[in-house]
Scaffold this motif. Sequence first.
Motif, PDB file in Angstrom:
ATOM      1  N   ARG A 212     -81.854  28.222  -9.509  1.00 51.21           N
ATOM      2  CA  ARG A 212     -81.042  27.018  -9.552  1.00 51.21           C
ATOM      3  C   ARG A 212     -81.914  25.807  -9.257  1.00 51.21           C
ATOM      4  N   VAL A 213     -81.504  24.652  -9.772  1.00 41.30           N
ATOM      5  CA  VAL A 213     -82.155  23.390  -9.449  1.00 41.30           C
ATOM      6  C   VAL A 213     -81.197  22.599  -8.567  1.00 41.30           C
ATOM      7  N   LYS A 214     -81.586  22.400  -7.301  1.00 34.74           N
ATOM      8  CA  LYS A 214     -80.743  21.687  -6.346  1.00 34.74           C
ATOM      9  C   LYS A 214     -81.492  20.472  -5.807  1.00 34.74           C
ATOM     10  N   LEU A 215     -80.761  19.380  -5.623  1.00 33.49           N
ATOM     11  CA  LEU A 215     -81.385  18.139  -5.173  1.00 33.49           C
ATOM     12  C   LEU A 215     -82.017  18.290  -3.800  1.00 33.49           C
ATOM     13  N   HIS A 216     -81.359  19.040  -2.921  1.00 36.88           N
ATOM     14  CA  HIS A 216     -81.871  19.137  -1.550  1.00 36.88           C
ATOM     15  C   HIS A 216     -82.907  20.239  -1.372  1.00 36.88           C
ATOM     16  N   ALA A 217     -82.977  21.166  -2.341  1.00 41.98           N
ATOM     17  CA  ALA A 217     -83.884  22.309  -2.185  1.00 41.98           C
ATOM     18  C   ALA A 217     -84.861  22.473  -3.337  1.00 41.98           C
ATOM     19  N   GLY A 218     -84.681  21.714  -4.409  1.00 44.49           N
ATOM     20  CA  GLY A 218     -85.577  21.852  -5.553  1.00 44.49           C
ATOM     21  C   GLY A 218     -85.231  23.070  -6.387  1.00 44.49           C
ATOM     22  N   PHE A 219     -86.247  23.749  -6.884  1.00 43.28           N
ATOM     23  CA  PHE A 219     -86.096  24.909  -7.756  1.00 43.28           C
ATOM     24  C   PHE A 219     -86.018  26.150  -6.877  1.00 43.28           C
ATOM     25  N   THR A 220     -84.803  26.654  -6.654  1.00 38.45           N
ATOM     26  CA  THR A 220     -84.619  27.785  -5.741  1.00 38.45           C
ATOM     27  C   THR A 220     -84.912  29.088  -6.479  1.00 38.45           C
ATOM     28  N   ALA A 221     -86.124  29.566  -6.355  1.00 34.96           N
ATOM     29  CA  ALA A 221     -86.548  30.744  -7.106  1.00 34.96           C
ATOM     30  C   ALA A 221     -87.248  31.776  -6.232  1.00 34.96           C
ATOM     31  N   ASN A 222     -87.168  31.645  -4.922  1.00 41.68           N
ATOM     32  CA  ASN A 222     -87.928  32.542  -4.044  1.00 41.68           C
ATOM     33  C   ASN A 222     -87.503  34.002  -4.192  1.00 41.68           C
ATOM     34  N   GLN A 223     -86.185  34.247  -4.267  1.00 45.82           N
ATOM     35  CA  GLN A 223     -85.725  35.627  -4.407  1.00 45.82           C
ATOM     36  C   GLN A 223     -86.152  36.197  -5.754  1.00 45.82           C
ATOM     37  N   ARG A 224     -86.096  35.367  -6.807  1.00 49.16           N
ATOM     38  CA  ARG A 224     -86.550  35.814  -8.121  1.00 49.16           C
ATOM     39  C   ARG A 224     -88.023  36.177  -8.085  1.00 49.16           C
ATOM     40  N   ASP A 225     -88.825  35.366  -7.395  1.00 47.76           N
ATOM     41  CA  ASP A 225     -90.261  35.606  -7.316  1.00 47.76           C
ATOM     42  C   ASP A 225     -90.566  36.922  -6.602  1.00 47.76           C
ATOM     43  N   GLN A 226     -89.841  37.211  -5.528  1.00 42.19           N
ATOM     44  CA  GLN A 226     -90.052  38.461  -4.793  1.00 42.19           C
ATOM     45  C   GLN A 226     -89.665  39.670  -5.645  1.00 42.19           C
ATOM     46  N   SER A 227     -88.570  39.534  -6.401  1.00 44.33           N
ATOM     47  CA  SER A 227     -88.150  40.633  -7.268  1.00 44.33           C
ATOM     48  C   SER A 227     -89.141  40.844  -8.409  1.00 44.33           C
ATOM     49  N   ALA A 228     -89.720  39.747  -8.914  1.00 39.26           N
ATOM     50  CA  ALA A 228     -90.723  39.867  -9.977  1.00 39.26           C
ATOM     51  C   ALA A 228     -91.944  40.625  -9.477  1.00 39.26           C
ATOM     52  N   ASP A 229     -92.347  40.369  -8.255  1.00 35.78           N
ATOM     53  CA  ASP A 229     -93.480  41.100  -7.673  1.00 35.78           C
ATOM     54  C   ASP A 229     -93.161  42.588  -7.558  1.00 35.78           C
ATOM     55  N   ALA A 230     -91.931  42.907  -7.133  1.00 37.01           N
ATOM     56  CA  ALA A 230     -91.530  44.314  -7.002  1.00 37.01           C
ATOM     57  C   ALA A 230     -91.489  45.000  -8.363  1.00 37.01           C
ATOM     58  N   LEU A 231     -90.985  44.290  -9.368  1.00 39.12           N
ATOM     59  CA  LEU A 231     -90.950  44.857 -10.715  1.00 39.12           C
ATOM     60  C   LEU A 231     -92.357  45.064 -11.253  1.00 39.12           C
ATOM     61  N   GLY A 232     -93.230  44.101 -11.039  1.00 43.16           N
ATOM     62  CA  GLY A 232     -94.610  44.238 -11.486  1.00 43.16           C
ATOM     63  C   GLY A 232     -95.306  45.420 -10.836  1.00 43.16           C
ATOM     64  N   LYS A 233     -95.022  45.647  -9.567  1.00 44.13           N
ATOM     65  CA  LYS A 233     -95.620  46.784  -8.851  1.00 44.13           C
ATOM     66  C   LYS A 233     -95.135  48.108  -9.437  1.00 44.13           C
ATOM     67  N   ALA A 234     -93.848  48.189  -9.756  1.00 47.21           N
ATOM     68  CA  ALA A 234     -93.295  49.416 -10.326  1.00 47.21           C
ATOM     69  C   ALA A 234     -93.915  49.711 -11.692  1.00 47.21           C
ATOM     70  N   ILE A 235     -94.068  48.677 -12.518  1.00 42.82           N
ATOM     71  CA  ILE A 235     -94.660  48.871 -13.840  1.00 42.82           C
ATOM     72  C   ILE A 235     -96.129  49.253 -13.728  1.00 42.82           C
TER      73      ILE A 235
END
Length: 340
Positions: A231-254
């Motif tokens: 999400r893009v929020k005015l007070h928090a910017g681009f909220t993507a931290n959970q997505r980034d952590q999941s991407a790392d987990a997916l990359g590790k599995a592959i």
Amino acid sequence: MVQAYRAETGTGGAGPQRSGSRLRDLRERLARDRGIWRRGIVLSCCSVLLTLVMVFHSRIPNTIGNLGSLSETFLPWFAVFIPLLLILGLVRRSATALIALLLPIVVWFNLFGGLLTDKSGSGGDLTVATHNVNADNPDPIATAEQVAGSGADVVALQELPAGQVAAYEKALAGTFRYHSVQGTVGLWSKYRLSDTRPVDLKMGWVRAMRTTVATPEGPLAVYVAHLPSVRVKLHAGFTANQRDQSADALGKAIAHEPLARVALLGDLNGTMNDRALNAVTSQMRSTQGAAGDGFGFSWPASFPMARIDQIMVKGVEPMSSWTLPATGSDHLPIAARVKL
């Protein structure tokens, strides 16, 4: 009399002379208008800034509101500033601004010019498709039937609500003999599935799976994933931290996948330019980038602006990639033909 007529109408030998006179007049006006080089300094600086952002997008930090990932998500759309700067440069009659505009033009074409050509080819052994069907889809049966009619041998679906799984299973049963649903993702296949299991994305519930598809050309490991939304929020910017952590987990599995041939189908909620997906993109190829025609934007379906739905492969040769017609979802389905 003929000479008099030519003199009156300006034809004959007067043409080249008049053209030469016009060129001299233009050079003289440019020489007199020395401001043509001094005007447009601000516009020139804007062109340079636009160039620097595109060249060094990977250096934009993510520490402040994930600004780097946000800019990389919509990086191709930085091209919209080029015609704007062109118009302003012409209005200002600034040679400096127009020359400086060549910088972002060259850089943009260097980054994305390859996507403007059709790289799709013929042939291939397997057609795969993926679609985020949207949990609020008003007509899941029509969506399932439309995706099944694409001619795909393997179809991955994401965002499957528990109450609608039976509807998708019923609609797809006539086309696909085998299927498995893990959490909110599922895979339907014309070929036998084995070694099917969920993949932990560090979210607390299942949004990814792995299975082996027994294709006529040999086994293919297929991963289906739906990374967390951003999400893009005015007070928090681009909220993507959970997505980034999941991407790392997916990359590790592959990375630990024992089979040599691997395909990833799913909604990654990120583009191939987003450095936060490096754990995945560094080891796999995008079918759209390798064998697509255009950018292949998939979201939102009403006016696609980004390709966040991906078909990626490893140990497999992409032959063609394309988007499918809109369904009742807010995403467009995408498909690819690969050679095993």
